[in-house]
Write a protein that holds these residues in place. Structure first.
Motif, PDB file in Angstrom:
ATOM      1  N   TRP A 113     -18.323 -18.995  -2.046  1.00 33.53           N
ATOM      2  CA  TRP A 113     -18.374 -18.056  -3.171  1.00 33.53           C
ATOM      3  C   TRP A 113     -17.674 -18.621  -4.401  1.00 33.53           C
ATOM      4  O   TRP A 113     -17.309 -17.877  -5.305  1.00 33.53           O
ATOM      5  N   ASN A 114     -17.478 -19.951  -4.396  1.00 32.07           N
ATOM      6  CA  ASN A 114     -16.822 -20.634  -5.521  1.00 32.07           C
ATOM      7  C   ASN A 114     -15.426 -20.091  -5.785  1.00 32.07           C
ATOM      8  O   ASN A 114     -14.986 -19.995  -6.934  1.00 32.07           O
ATOM      9  N   GLN A 115     -14.741 -19.735  -4.706  1.00 32.08           N
ATOM     10  CA  GLN A 115     -13.354 -19.299  -4.795  1.00 32.08           C
ATOM     11  C   GLN A 115     -12.456 -20.348  -4.145  1.00 32.08           C
ATOM     12  O   GLN A 115     -12.892 -21.081  -3.259  1.00 32.08           O
ATOM     13  N   ILE A 116     -11.214 -20.416  -4.592  1.00 34.51           N
ATOM     14  CA  ILE A 116     -10.274 -21.414  -4.079  1.00 34.51           C
ATOM     15  C   ILE A 116      -9.391 -20.774  -3.012  1.00 34.51           C
ATOM     16  O   ILE A 116      -8.639 -19.841  -3.304  1.00 34.51           O
ATOM     17  N   PRO A 117      -9.465 -21.239  -1.764  1.00 29.69           N
ATOM     18  CA  PRO A 117      -8.596 -20.686  -0.719  1.00 29.69           C
ATOM     19  C   PRO A 117      -7.142 -21.081  -0.956  1.00 29.69           C
ATOM     20  O   PRO A 117      -6.840 -22.240  -1.254  1.00 29.69           O
ATOM     21  N   LEU A 118      -6.258 -20.112  -0.819  1.00 28.32           N
ATOM     22  CA  LEU A 118      -4.824 -20.367  -0.970  1.00 28.32           C
ATOM     23  C   LEU A 118      -4.078 -20.184   0.347  1.00 28.32           C
ATOM     24  O   LEU A 118      -3.096 -20.873   0.613  1.00 28.32           O
TER      25      LEU A 118
ATOM     26  N   TRP B  24       4.968 -20.881   2.155  1.00 31.32           N
ATOM     27  CA  TRP B  24       4.623 -20.508   0.781  1.00 31.32           C
ATOM     28  C   TRP B  24       4.554 -21.711  -0.146  1.00 31.32           C
ATOM     29  O   TRP B  24       3.886 -21.657  -1.186  1.00 31.32           O
ATOM     30  N   ASP B  25       5.214 -22.807   0.220  1.00 38.61           N
ATOM     31  CA  ASP B  25       5.069 -24.033  -0.566  1.00 38.61           C
ATOM     32  C   ASP B  25       3.639 -24.557  -0.466  1.00 38.61           C
ATOM     33  O   ASP B  25       3.077 -25.060  -1.449  1.00 38.61           O
ATOM     34  N   PHE B  26       3.042 -24.454   0.717  1.00 36.32           N
ATOM     35  CA  PHE B  26       1.641 -24.841   0.909  1.00 36.32           C
ATOM     36  C   PHE B  26       0.731 -23.984   0.035  1.00 36.32           C
ATOM     37  O   PHE B  26      -0.177 -24.493  -0.632  1.00 36.32           O
ATOM     38  N   VAL B  27       0.980 -22.679   0.012  1.00 36.33           N
ATOM     39  CA  VAL B  27       0.172 -21.768  -0.803  1.00 36.33           C
ATOM     40  C   VAL B  27       0.313 -22.123  -2.280  1.00 36.33           C
ATOM     41  O   VAL B  27      -0.674 -22.156  -3.030  1.00 36.33           O
ATOM     42  N   ALA B  28       1.540 -22.407  -2.704  1.00 37.46           N
ATOM     43  CA  ALA B  28       1.785 -22.746  -4.109  1.00 37.46           C
ATOM     44  C   ALA B  28       1.055 -24.026  -4.504  1.00 37.46           C
ATOM     45  O   ALA B  28       0.484 -24.114  -5.600  1.00 37.46           O
ATOM     46  N   ARG B  29       1.058 -25.018  -3.623  1.00 39.67           N
ATOM     47  CA  ARG B  29       0.356 -26.271  -3.936  1.00 39.67           C
ATOM     48  C   ARG B  29      -1.143 -26.036  -4.081  1.00 39.67           C
ATOM     49  O   ARG B  29      -1.797 -26.641  -4.943  1.00 39.67           O
ATOM     50  N   ASN B  30      -1.694 -25.161  -3.258  1.00 40.79           N
ATOM     51  CA  ASN B  30      -3.121 -24.852  -3.383  1.00 40.79           C
ATOM     52  C   ASN B  30      -3.423 -24.186  -4.723  1.00 40.79           C
ATOM     53  O   ASN B  30      -4.435 -24.484  -5.365  1.00 40.79           O
TER      54      ASN B  30
END
Length: 211
Positions: A161-166, A197-203
């Motif tokens: 859906w052209n969305q970026i997974p976080l 949450w660092d992983f989420v932030a990098r995404n």
């Protein structure tokens, strides 16, 4: 950087490999047991990888990354490619030590889109707990730059859906049934305690892992 793949001498990706977990098999205990990982990662995830390689061998899809397979295929090939992608992303989003609440750009985006971190957490947990049947619950960045919580069925992935997974939470029963039986909300609380949450932030910042 493409992960969990093998390339030939020409640099073309020809097979996909089961990723190496970023932690030991027993590192998530007591939240998620070693036995669960032996089945979830060692059997279910591995089976998706093996089936994907079987399906793409000798086809026009053999040289594609997982992300391209998710975007360009349908049917069994899509299902297995997306499940490999989804599981890779799920495992990388977990940290045995957990992590503090988001800070910086991620915290600001969560506050802007959900009101507060606590409101976001409540909405995400509710979405995951009430998702009917097998699938995934995602935090995504939409095409217009907003953050949103999305449930997907079976192997569906936000890349479609052209969305970026976080961030994602696996709500297939094999993710939690050994440890929590039918008590999915208990598993979701455990999952939440392990989110990196660092992983989420990098995404969010566009510096995450690609597959």
């Amino acid at each position: 950087m493409l992960l969990a793949s093998q390339t030939n001498s020409g640099g073309i990706q020809v097979t996909h490999e089961l990723m190496t977990l970023p932690f030991a098999m027993d590192a998530l205990a007591p939240h998620i047991s070693k036995e669960t990982l032996e089945y979830h990662y060692g059997k279910h995830h591995r089976a998706y990888v093996n089936k994907l390689n079987e399906l793409i061998k000798g086809t026009e899809f053999e040289g594609l990354s997982l992300s391209d397979l998710v975007r360009k295929t349908t049917g069994p090939t899509f299902n297995n490619a997306a499940q490999v992608w989804n599981h890779n992303f799920y495992w990388y989003g977990l940290n045995p030590r957990g992590s503090d609440k988001p800070t910086g750009e991620l915290a600001a985006a969560i506050n802007k889109n959900f009101g507060s971190f606590d409101q976001f957490a409540a909405q995400f947990k509710t979405a995951a707990a009430t998702k009917f049947g097998a699938g995934w619950t995602w935090l995504v960045k939409t095409e217009d730059g907003q953050l949103a919580i999305r449930n997907s069925n079976d192997a569906e992935n936000p890349l479609q859906w052209n969305q970026i997974p976080l961030l994602t939470c696996d709500v297939w029963e094999h993710a939690y049934y050994i440890d929590y039986r039918n008590e999915r909300p208990r598993y979701i609380e455990t999952f939440w305690a392990l989110v990196d949450w660092d992983f989420v932030a990098r995404n969010l910042e566009g510096e995450g892992i690609t597959f």
